[in-house]
Design a protein around this motif. Structure first.
Motif: not given
Ligand SMILES: [Zn+2]
Ligand SMILES: [Zn+2]
Length: 116
Positions: A28, A30-31, A95-96, A107
């Motif tokens: 994602c 952000r990550c 990251c998820a 995420c």
């Molecule tokens: Zn993420």
């Protein structure tokens, strides 16, 4: 001969840095920004956001404008003002996974935290 070696090393470095700055599969925004800024820092531009968008959300043409509206005038401000929620941790979490393909929604790392 030495020129050839220098060229080869340079080509390798370019390939290496391209791989290092490549958003991971389903990573994602952000990550990705966290990873890039902790490695390379913010350049005061949307350099990393644009790199992410190219690969992960090529059709999100209004993304930069939207982020700027939310106070994200550059990559580190996007993290600070648009994605302020991040689990308290001393290291970066994996990251998820981008919840929606082509979307900048971050995420959900709370899931990871519970199981970690
Ligand atoms: Zn993420
Ligand atoms: Zn910045």
């Amino acid at each position: 001969m030495t020129d050839d070696i220098a060229d080869a090393v340079e080509a390798e470095l370019v390939a290496l840095s391209a791989a290092l700055t490549e958003p991971a599969d389903r990573e994602c925004l952000r990550c990705y920004l966290l990873r890039m800024i902790s490695e390379f820092g913010c350049t005061g531009t949307h350099r990393w956001t644009m790199r992410w968008r190219e690969v992960r959300a090529p059709r999100a043409t209004g993304l930069l404008g939207k982020l700027a509206e939310l106070g994200g005038g550059c990559d580190c401000e996007v993290l600070l003002n648009v994605f302020p929620q991040y689990p308290l941790t001393t290291r970066l979490l994996p990251c998820a996974g981008q919840p929606l393909s082509g979307s900048a929604v971050p995420c959900d790392l709370r899931i990871l935290r519970r199981t970690a």
